[in-house]
Design a protein around this motif. Sequence first.
Motif, short mmCIF file in Angstrom:
data_model
loop_
_atom_site.label_atom_id
_atom_site.label_comp_id
_atom_site.label_asym_id
_atom_site.label_seq_id
_atom_site.Cartn_x
_atom_site.Cartn_y
_atom_site.Cartn_z
N MET A 1 0.77 -1.30 0.26
CA MET A 1 -0.16 -0.09 -0.04
C MET A 1 0.67 1.39 -0.16
SD MET A 1 -3.02 1.17 2.83
CE MET A 1 -3.92 2.83 2.44
N PHE A 2 0.70 2.41 -1.20
CA PHE A 2 1.12 3.45 -0.97
C PHE A 2 1.21 4.25 0.09
CE2 PHE A 2 1.76 8.02 -2.27
CZ PHE A 2 2.98 7.78 -2.59
N LYS A 3 2.38 4.83 0.67
CA LYS A 3 2.32 5.80 1.72
C LYS A 3 3.41 6.92 1.44
CE LYS A 3 1.16 2.50 5.50
NZ LYS A 3 1.80 1.95 6.82
N PRO A 4 2.97 8.20 1.59
CA PRO A 4 3.80 9.21 1.65
C PRO A 4 5.15 9.16 2.36
CG PRO A 4 1.60 10.29 1.69
CD PRO A 4 1.48 8.78 2.08
N VAL A 5 6.48 9.19 2.12
CA VAL A 5 7.56 9.02 2.78
C VAL A 5 7.32 9.58 4.22
CG1 VAL A 5 10.06 9.42 2.90
CG2 VAL A 5 9.06 8.78 0.79
N PRO A 6 6.76 10.81 4.44
CA PRO A 6 6.87 11.38 5.76
C PRO A 6 5.98 10.52 6.64
CG PRO A 6 6.88 13.27 4.40
CD PRO A 6 6.71 11.98 3.39
N VAL A 7 4.89 10.33 6.14
CA VAL A 7 3.85 9.25 6.97
C VAL A 7 4.61 8.13 7.45
CG1 VAL A 7 1.56 8.23 7.12
CG2 VAL A 7 1.77 10.53 5.85
N LEU A 304 18.31 11.90 6.31
CA LEU A 304 16.93 12.12 5.54
C LEU A 304 17.23 13.49 4.69
CD1 LEU A 304 14.25 11.13 8.10
CD2 LEU A 304 15.06 9.99 6.04
N ARG A 305 17.73 14.57 5.20
CA ARG A 305 17.91 15.68 4.50
C ARG A 305 18.82 15.42 3.21
NH1 ARG A 305 17.20 20.86 6.29
NH2 ARG A 305 17.86 21.18 4.09
N THR A 306 20.11 14.65 3.66
CA THR A 306 21.12 14.46 2.54
C THR A 306 20.46 13.62 1.40
OG1 THR A 306 22.59 14.29 4.27
CG2 THR A 306 23.30 13.27 2.14
N LEU A 307 19.58 12.85 1.69
CA LEU A 307 18.98 12.02 0.70
C LEU A 307 17.74 12.88 -0.13
CD1 LEU A 307 18.60 8.61 2.70
CD2 LEU A 307 20.02 8.86 0.90
N GLY A 312 10.17 20.87 4.91
CA GLY A 312 8.95 20.51 5.05
C GLY A 312 8.45 19.15 5.47
N GLY A 313 9.47 18.16 4.59
CA GLY A 313 9.01 16.80 4.66
C GLY A 313 9.30 16.29 6.17
N VAL A 314 10.45 16.86 6.65
CA VAL A 314 11.05 16.41 8.18
C VAL A 314 9.92 16.96 9.10
CG1 VAL A 314 12.84 17.06 9.69
CG2 VAL A 314 13.43 16.80 7.39
N GLN A 405 20.66 21.20 10.65
CA GLN A 405 21.77 21.34 9.39
C GLN A 405 22.43 19.96 9.28
OE1 GLN A 405 21.85 23.95 7.51
NE2 GLN A 405 20.27 24.85 8.86
N PRO A 406 22.21 19.52 8.29
CA PRO A 406 22.89 17.89 8.09
C PRO A 406 24.29 17.72 8.32
CG PRO A 406 21.49 18.57 6.24
CD PRO A 406 21.58 19.77 6.99
N ALA A 407 25.25 18.99 8.35
CA ALA A 407 26.60 18.89 8.28
C ALA A 407 26.88 18.86 9.68
CB ALA A 407 27.30 20.17 7.47
N GLU A 408 26.16 19.91 10.42
CA GLU A 408 26.42 19.99 11.93
C GLU A 408 26.19 18.75 12.78
OE1 GLU A 408 25.01 23.45 13.66
OE2 GLU A 408 26.28 24.76 12.19
#
Length: 413
Positions: A1-7, A304-307, A312-314, A405-408
């Motif tokens: 069943m399809f689900k949006p990634v954030p969900v 997740l941000r790097t990918l 907004g998704g986070v 911030q992904p780097a930090e």
Amino acid sequence: MFKPVPVAIGLRYLRAKRRNGFISFISMASILGIALGVTVLITTMAVMSGFQKEIRDRLLEFAAHATVVADGVPLQDWRHALDVAGRDPRVAGAAPYIETQGLLTGTRRQPAMVRGVEPALEDQVSVLARKMKHGTAASLTPGSYNILLGEELALWLGVDMGDSVVLLLGEFQGSPVGAMPRVKRFTVSGIFAAGHNEVDRGLALVEMTDLQRVLRMDGVTGVRLKLHDMNRSFEVARDLALQLPGFYRVSDWTQENANLYQSLKMEKTVMGILLSLIILMGAFTLVNSQVMLVTDKQADIAILRTLGLTPGGVMQVFMVQGTLIGVIGTVLGLAGGVTLTWNLERILDGIEALFGVTLLPEDVYYITGLPTDMQAGDVVTTLVVALVMSFLATLYPAWRAARTQPAEALRYE
């Protein structure tokens, strides 16, 4: 069943075992706090609605749903008014009445409302016959000058069955020695108990034609109506008045008892607002658990941000996870509130039996037990409040997660 990634990620966070057990404990406390608040609020609103309904029903057993009164003069053709009311399918019953203030004197004195009724028609608008403790309503016959007293009124006057009471009216009549108030002696032929203090202490009933003779009155004060739907009382009374010749004043039970019902409504509203603070406490606990979760998941957020997951998704990830905690707490609270409300009387009986006490004794309270009336509107309002608070509680932690911030976040991983 399809689900949006954030969900999908939010649901996974909710099911996953967390490395920090304290975060799991805070999340469980959030669920229990919201559930407790919803349970208490649903039960309290049901009890307060039950008391309102009980007080209203007891008062309306002797008070009319609506009245039509001739403006400034006695209503002469009251039989025609009864015929018009009888043809209206919304009207369950109608009866004429005369009402006046008077001072009753037995061994003591007590002011009261004296109402002249037609016993053959009174059963259509009140439950007088079922509320008689001594005597019968049929004892009110023309020319007998009998009187029925409320239980508290008889006690205050110091009279019992067969005793005489003197009715002193504020209207004056001429005499050789000047103006004298109207006075008439009545015999107590019955005592009723309505279960409402204002009625039992402040109402006396006599036969209508007897009171007409005392007042030297040709007509009646007005017509009392009992309706199939009390919420349409003013509308029905107005329609009846428009079909009668002349001018009439129309009132219903909400107007005649406005102070009582406004105070009960205000009390219920204030109690609901105060008890909503319990839900608010659960929501604050949810904020704490989500902030700690965001701190614990810094590395995951960075990955997740790097990918390619947007800020907004986070936000959506943590809003989904926090909102689901609120939904679970709300559903548990709904189940608990409904169950507690349905079994409240049994719980009260169990407490009384266990400790050998009577929490609401009949000789002190007019209403014994805890009447409940769980209204769908109150339940829906409680659920909406809980869900909205839970949703709002997720906004700050989710916004904080989106600013990561992904780097930090990955610097020391």
